[in-house]
Design a protein around this motif. Structure first.
Motif, PDB file in Angstrom:
ATOM      1  N   LYS A  85      57.795 -50.979 -11.870  1.00  0.00           N
ATOM      2  CA  LYS A  85      56.547 -51.863 -12.240  1.00  0.00           C
ATOM      3  C   LYS A  85      55.059 -51.461 -11.639  1.00  0.00           C
ATOM      4  CE  LYS A  85      58.194 -56.635 -13.455  1.00  0.00           C
ATOM      5  NZ  LYS A  85      57.686 -57.850 -13.229  1.00  0.00           N
ATOM      6  N   ASN A  90      52.088 -50.302 -13.879  1.00  0.00           N
ATOM      7  CA  ASN A  90      50.622 -51.018 -13.836  1.00  0.00           C
ATOM      8  C   ASN A  90      49.598 -49.826 -13.391  1.00  0.00           C
ATOM      9  OD1 ASN A  90      52.073 -53.436 -14.564  1.00  0.00           O
ATOM     10  ND2 ASN A  90      52.125 -54.036 -12.399  1.00  0.00           N
ATOM     11  N   CYS A 146      47.995 -53.618  -8.532  1.00  0.00           N
ATOM     12  CA  CYS A 146      48.967 -53.194  -9.581  1.00  0.00           C
ATOM     13  C   CYS A 146      50.364 -53.616  -9.011  1.00  0.00           C
ATOM     14  CB  CYS A 146      48.718 -51.758  -9.628  1.00  0.00           C
ATOM     15  SG  CYS A 146      49.244 -50.805  -8.036  1.00  0.00           S
ATOM     16  N   TYR A 163      53.196 -58.709 -11.488  1.00  0.00           N
ATOM     17  CA  TYR A 163      52.012 -58.435 -12.909  1.00  0.00           C
ATOM     18  C   TYR A 163      52.598 -57.499 -13.802  1.00  0.00           C
ATOM     19  CZ  TYR A 163      49.285 -61.013  -9.205  1.00  0.00           C
ATOM     20  OH  TYR A 163      49.124 -62.016  -8.166  1.00  0.00           O
ATOM     21  N   ASP A 164      52.420 -57.758 -14.981  1.00  0.00           N
ATOM     22  CA  ASP A 164      52.856 -56.818 -16.135  1.00  0.00           C
ATOM     23  C   ASP A 164      51.570 -56.271 -16.797  1.00  0.00           C
ATOM     24  OD1 ASP A 164      51.697 -58.914 -17.610  1.00  0.00           O
ATOM     25  OD2 ASP A 164      53.785 -59.848 -17.891  1.00  0.00           O
ATOM     26  N   LEU A 165      51.820 -55.485 -17.814  1.00  0.00           N
ATOM     27  CA  LEU A 165      50.576 -54.860 -18.397  1.00  0.00           C
ATOM     28  C   LEU A 165      49.787 -55.889 -19.028  1.00  0.00           C
ATOM     29  CD1 LEU A 165      52.627 -51.943 -19.950  1.00  0.00           C
ATOM     30  CD2 LEU A 165      51.478 -52.015 -17.898  1.00  0.00           C
ATOM     31  N   MET A 223      47.486 -56.396 -16.481  1.00  0.00           N
ATOM     32  CA  MET A 223      46.607 -55.254 -16.226  1.00  0.00           C
ATOM     33  C   MET A 223      45.575 -55.009 -17.173  1.00  0.00           C
ATOM     34  SD  MET A 223      47.658 -54.017 -13.608  1.00  0.00           S
ATOM     35  CE  MET A 223      48.099 -55.760 -13.069  1.00  0.00           C
TER      36      MET A 223
END
Length: 364
Positions: A255, A259, A341, A345-347, A350
């Protein structure tokens, strides 16, 4: 939309138990799981049998890294860490006389490691302590020539406490360790649990009170202050040990790399900022943060704009009070901003972060 960054939270509290360290922390002949990174530095200094009078230290650092040396009356001399075309450059006096050479690397990028410098000082018989906090989850997390490694594990994971001390050869001397005060650990666990509830309610768009956030923020602050008051000879707490034993380290690395790679590509469109580290290999490097370099006149304004949009990107670091900096050294402190990052969290998050940065530049 949920906030991005700031302190980790804890969705559930595992049962404590006598649990061995995970294999990915076996980085030398012997290691200890301790209360904090500061505790780890103090623990290593206590293991050194020769008299340590001086240490050669990077000018770009967190002031907490200096505390164990200050408490022991050890003279601290600094070598410069400055900007270069690739990111960071180390101006080292290889003829410097010192008992300990303290090295580090920055943000998880292999282009910042000091391995070649470490080898020079090691060849002269100097004791080398390497802070591997930032490179901990990269493919090569340390230099084989370092005598000791130290790290703060709390920077990477949702654990109440956690530091790591590693001895490359031989065993650590026997040192009496105490458990953390239950009141201090419970304060941190309660803060992390209350933040988890806050995050869940916010994501459900439930009406929540900001006073709840103020409550757990104060708890985090109280715990962090305690790190300065009492940090010596304390082992990691049982809850943190249990969490570390069950961490999915592969997913965390994946991940973070995804990110950071997204941010790296996306920020290229902005003229007013650029990646602080230009050379990346996301097949090997695992970033702690994705650092950018912003002009002094806009860095703090950008940080505050992100905060206004519930995105908490830290600065590494405040300039330590212990020394005065030349202009080229202070530039690093005044222009760096760490974009989030991490594995929470995910894309999509981002994309939100990058779009918010774009919104800032639309206002200036």
């Amino acid at each position: 939309m949920r906030e991005i960054g700031s302190e980790f939270w804890l969705d559930s509290i595992p049962n404590e138990g006598t649990i061995k360290s995970p294999s990915w922390l076996n980085l030398g002949k012997d290691h200890r799981l301790l209360f904090s990174g500061r505790t780890a530095i103090d623990y290593v200094l206590r293991d050194i049998t020769t008299k340590v009078k001086s240490v050669y230290f990077p000018s770009y650092c967190c002031s907490s890294m200096l505390q164990a040396f200050i408490d022991k009356g050890i003279q601290i001399d600094f070598y410069k860490v400055i900007f270069s075309n690739e990111g960071l450059e180390y101006i080292v006096d290889y003829d410097k006389s010192c008992d300990v050479f303290f090295s580090t690397s920055y943000f998880g990028f292999s282009s910042t490691v000091m391995d070649s410098i470490i080898k020079v000082f090691k060849s002269k018989g100097t004791i080398v302590i390497e802070d591997i906090t930032h490179r901990l989850l990269s493919e090569q997390p340390y230099c084989n020539e370092s005598d000791y490694k130290v790290a703060s594990l709390r920077k990477w994971f949702a654990i109440p406490s956690g530091g790591l001390a590693v001895k490359q050869k031989g065993k650590f001397s026997r040192q009496t360790l105490k458990l953390p005060l239950s009141s201090i650990i419970n304060t941190k666990i309660n803060a992390m649990s209350k933040k988890a509830e806050y995050i869940k309610e916010y994501e459900k768009k439930t009406l929540i009170k900001e006073s709840g956030k103020e409550n757990f923020s104060e708890m985090y602050s109280r715990f962090n202050k305690s790190l300065y008051l009492d940090y010596k000879s304390i082992e990691i707490d049982g809850v943190s040990r249990s969490i570390l034993s069950t961490i999915d380290i592969y997913t965390i690395k994946k991940k973070r790399r995804e990110n950071a790679s997204y941010i790296h590509k996306a920020v290229k469109k902005f003229n007013n900022i650029k990646p602080l580290i230009s050379n990346h290999d996301f097949t090997k490097d695992c970033p702690l943060f994705f650092p950018i370099r912003a002009r002094k006149d806009i860095r703090d304004a950008l940080k505050n704009y992100l905060i206004a949009n519930r995105m908490y990107c830290p600065i590494h670091w405040p300039i330590p009070n212990e020394f005065c900096l030349s202009t080229d050294t202070s530039d690093v402190y005044q222009e760096e901003l760490s974009l989030i990052c991490d594995q929470r969290y995910d894309l999509y998050d981002m994309e939100r972060l990058v779009n918010t940065i774009g919104g800032f530049f639309g206002t200036i």
